[in-house]
Write an enzyme that holds these catalytic residues in place. Structure first.
Site, mmCIF file in Angstrom:
data_model
loop_
_atom_site.group_PDB
_atom_site.id
_atom_site.type_symbol
_atom_site.label_atom_id
_atom_site.label_comp_id
_atom_site.label_asym_id
_atom_site.label_seq_id
_atom_site.Cartn_x
_atom_site.Cartn_y
_atom_site.Cartn_z
ATOM 1 N N SER A 42 50.545 66.888 3.571
ATOM 2 C CA SER A 42 49.797 67.627 4.766
ATOM 3 C C SER A 42 48.417 67.972 4.494
ATOM 4 O O SER A 42 48.028 68.146 3.275
ATOM 5 C CB SER A 42 50.686 68.692 5.413
ATOM 6 O OG SER A 42 50.672 69.599 4.329
ATOM 7 N N ASN B 114 62.200 69.123 -5.843
ATOM 8 C CA ASN B 114 61.510 69.709 -5.047
ATOM 9 C C ASN B 114 62.407 70.532 -3.946
ATOM 10 O O ASN B 114 62.105 71.941 -3.792
ATOM 11 C CB ASN B 114 60.539 68.654 -4.209
ATOM 12 C CG ASN B 114 59.697 69.886 -3.350
ATOM 13 O OD1 ASN B 114 58.764 70.346 -3.729
ATOM 14 N ND2 ASN B 114 59.739 69.411 -2.038
ATOM 15 N N SER C 8 69.313 68.178 8.360
ATOM 16 C CA SER C 8 69.133 66.989 9.141
ATOM 17 C C SER C 8 70.453 66.405 9.266
ATOM 18 O O SER C 8 71.631 66.593 8.673
ATOM 19 C CB SER C 8 68.561 65.903 7.834
ATOM 20 O OG SER C 8 68.887 64.786 8.061
ATOM 21 N N TYR D 110 67.870 62.126 -0.398
ATOM 22 C CA TYR D 110 67.225 63.104 0.388
ATOM 23 C C TYR D 110 68.582 63.828 1.241
ATOM 24 O O TYR D 110 68.517 64.981 1.410
ATOM 25 C CB TYR D 110 66.656 62.329 1.447
ATOM 26 C CG TYR D 110 66.182 62.930 2.747
ATOM 27 C CD1 TYR D 110 65.578 64.006 2.769
ATOM 28 C CD2 TYR D 110 66.903 62.599 3.792
ATOM 29 C CE1 TYR D 110 65.267 65.007 3.944
ATOM 30 C CE2 TYR D 110 66.636 63.504 5.006
ATOM 31 C CZ TYR D 110 66.025 64.434 5.159
ATOM 32 O OH TYR D 110 65.682 65.396 6.246
ATOM 33 N N LYS E 266 70.056 67.679 1.594
ATOM 34 C CA LYS E 266 70.255 68.704 2.857
ATOM 35 C C LYS E 266 71.822 69.105 2.692
ATOM 36 O O LYS E 266 72.135 70.135 2.962
ATOM 37 C CB LYS E 266 70.008 67.858 3.691
ATOM 38 C CG LYS E 266 68.561 67.470 3.955
ATOM 39 C CD LYS E 266 67.742 68.819 4.291
ATOM 40 C CE LYS E 266 66.224 68.640 4.330
ATOM 41 N NZ LYS E 266 65.327 69.592 4.125
ATOM 42 N N VAL F 17 61.592 45.287 11.012
ATOM 43 C CA VAL F 17 62.958 46.105 11.561
ATOM 44 C C VAL F 17 63.836 46.170 10.283
ATOM 45 O O VAL F 17 64.272 44.884 9.966
ATOM 46 C CB VAL F 17 63.392 45.504 12.619
ATOM 47 C CG1 VAL F 17 64.879 46.004 13.231
ATOM 48 C CG2 VAL F 17 62.383 45.523 14.032
ATOM 49 N N ARG G 65 69.686 55.603 16.094
ATOM 50 C CA ARG G 65 69.207 57.044 15.924
ATOM 51 C C ARG G 65 69.113 57.747 17.260
ATOM 52 O O ARG G 65 69.127 57.251 18.208
ATOM 53 C CB ARG G 65 67.940 57.080 15.165
ATOM 54 C CG ARG G 65 67.899 56.426 13.674
ATOM 55 C CD ARG G 65 68.607 57.394 12.833
ATOM 56 N NE ARG G 65 68.641 56.936 11.289
ATOM 57 C CZ ARG G 65 69.279 55.950 11.154
ATOM 58 N NH1 ARG G 65 70.129 55.251 11.782
ATOM 59 N NH2 ARG G 65 69.223 55.470 9.730
HETATM 60 N N1 UDP Z 1 63.062 51.493 10.220
HETATM 61 C C1 UDP Z 1 62.529 50.364 10.567
HETATM 62 N N2 UDP Z 1 61.405 49.821 10.100
HETATM 63 C C2 UDP Z 1 60.502 50.755 9.589
HETATM 64 C C3 UDP Z 1 60.811 52.315 9.472
HETATM 65 C C4 UDP Z 1 62.200 52.592 9.991
HETATM 66 O O1 UDP Z 1 63.156 49.591 11.092
HETATM 67 O O2 UDP Z 1 59.384 50.377 9.138
HETATM 68 C C5 UDP Z 1 64.283 52.088 10.952
HETATM 69 C C6 UDP Z 1 65.116 52.493 9.534
HETATM 70 O O3 UDP Z 1 65.783 51.656 8.799
HETATM 71 C C7 UDP Z 1 66.126 53.313 10.371
HETATM 72 C C8 UDP Z 1 65.194 53.891 11.507
HETATM 73 O O4 UDP Z 1 64.249 52.861 11.781
HETATM 74 O O5 UDP Z 1 67.339 52.751 10.892
HETATM 75 C C9 UDP Z 1 64.883 55.273 11.583
HETATM 76 O O6 UDP Z 1 64.217 55.496 10.397
HETATM 77 P P1 UDP Z 1 63.310 56.902 9.957
HETATM 78 O O7 UDP Z 1 62.951 56.712 8.495
HETATM 79 O O8 UDP Z 1 62.571 57.121 10.747
HETATM 80 O O9 UDP Z 1 64.390 57.894 10.041
HETATM 81 P P2 UDP Z 1 65.935 58.142 9.097
HETATM 82 O O10 UDP Z 1 65.941 56.796 8.391
HETATM 83 O O11 UDP Z 1 65.531 59.330 8.331
HETATM 84 O O12 UDP Z 1 66.987 58.397 10.228
#
Ligand code: UDP
Length: 348
Positions: free
Chosen positions: A41, A105, A130, A155, A159, A223, A237
């Site tokens: 950041s 971290n 999370s 990760y 959590k 995707v 999600r």
């Molecule tokens: N995702 C995707 N393409 C990208 C980034 C993320 O398809 O370039 C998908 C990822 O695989 C997941 C969803 O979007 O299914 C949300 O991912 P994000 O990393 O935002 O959050 P998290 O995995 O922590 O829920």
């Protein structure tokens, strides 16, 4: 003498931390103090917060993994009413590639902050957890009481460990009142258009990747997988606006301060309750921005959970919190923020 009480926000220059500081600055009688090491950041966020709120943010550059530095922060700031602990790394794929970075971290900083809460007699502690703690489970939507599955990434495991640590600290130290907020997928940006998600390191979250692609910073996005057992084959999600997440922290803080908590370790889900697939998120973005997104279908991403969304009823009832922004608002504000950054970059 200044009798104002202090709220410490760790990771205050980060995405959720900065949006929460904006909400905290609207409260009367609190001295808001941000702590960050700017590893992902920038301190320029404070001038943007000032543009929005008209208020300066007191801030310290502190590495919370360093016990001495953390103690000197608590030593300097007397009269601390609450600590809201955002500071952590949060990328699933990065944690799979570099687990050490996440364990060292996220866990060491939490230990130091908790130890300082005890040593300096801070009673109220709020932790950024999370929905990834639930892992891959069949029972959807998930409730706070749903048994946790296996962590799918380092990760997520940090959590799970973090929550367990806080529970143990709270059990052993009844004066310490704690809450873990399980965020689903915080996205979008402040309605002013002046702050939003702007990681220094490469974006790995879906929505910044979508807006980065639309603006041409990323040529073509992928995707991650199209053969999951979901309605369109992409992962599901629960996307929730970052300002809704921020206001939940204010509710959680008062819940502790007003002694409404029945146990000294409480857990709340923060989502909208709506499951949205990656392809649906892309379609929502295309609709509100009028942009055609350049994307292709890629392989599954290691560490991904197939589908998860929240049952918010416990949070609505006990924290009196309900998200107000919808998916279109999330995409619209994220897009306005991306365009604001483009304008800024052209100036410099
Ligand atoms: N995702 C995707 N393409 C990208 C980034 C993320 O398809 O370039 C998908 C990822 O695989 C997941 C969803 O979007 O299914 C949300 O991912 P994000 O990393 O935002 O959050 P998290 O995995 O922590 O829920």
């Amino acid at each position: 003498m200044n009798s104002q009480k202090t709220i410490i926000v760790t990771g205050g220059a980060g995405y959720i931390g900065s949006h929460t500081i904006i909400e905290l600055l609207a409260l009367p009688n609190y001295n808001i103090v941000s702590v960050d090491n700017y590893s992902n950041s920038s301190a320029t966020t404070y001038s943007r917060i000032e543009m929005i709120t008209g208020k300066k943010v007191k801030h310290y550059a502190v590495d919370l993994c360093n016990k001495k530095e953390t103690e000197s922060l608590f030593e300097s700031e007397k009269n601390i009413e609450a600590v809201i602990h955002f500071a952590a790394f949060k990328s699933v794929p990065e944690s799979v590639e570099n687990p050490y970075k996440y364990y060292s971290n996220n866990i060491n900083s939490l230990i130091n902050v908790l130890e300082c809460c005890l040593k300096y007699k801070v009673s109220n502690f709020i932790f950024s957890s999370s929905c990834s703690v639930y892992g891959n489970i069949n029972e959807l939507p998930v409730k706070e009481t749903t048994p946790l599955g296996k962590a799918e990434s380092p990760y997520a495991f940090t959590k799970q460990i973090g929550e367990e640590m806080i529970k143990d600290y709270a059990r052993a130290n009844p004066q310490l009142q704690t809450i873990a907020l399980r965020y689903f997928n915080p996205v979008g940006a402040h309605i002013s258009g002046f702050i939003g998600e702007s990681p220094i390191n490469k974006a790995t979250s879906l929505v910044p990747i979508i807006t980065n692609t639309a603006v041409g910073k990323i040529k073509q996005m992928k995707v991650n997988g199209s053969d999951y057992a979901t309605r369109d084959g992409s992962c599901i999600r629960d996307y929730v606006h970052v300002t809704d997440i921020a206001t939940a922290h204010i509710k959680a803080m008062y819940y502790l301060i007003d002694k409404k908590n029945k146990s000294n370790f409480s857990i709340f889900n923060l989502g909208t309750g709506n499951g949205v697939s990656v392809l649906e998120a892309i379609a929502a973005f295309e609709k509100v921005s009028n942009e055609k997104l350049n994307y292709t279908i890629g392989p599954k991403r290691e560490g991904d959970v197939e589908a998860i969304y929240s049952d918010n009823s416990f949070t609505e009832k006990h924290l009196d919190w309900k998200p107000i922004f919808n998916l279109d608002d999330m995409m619209k504000t994220a897009w306005v923020w991306e365009l604001e950054q483009k304008k800024e970059n052209q100036k410099s």
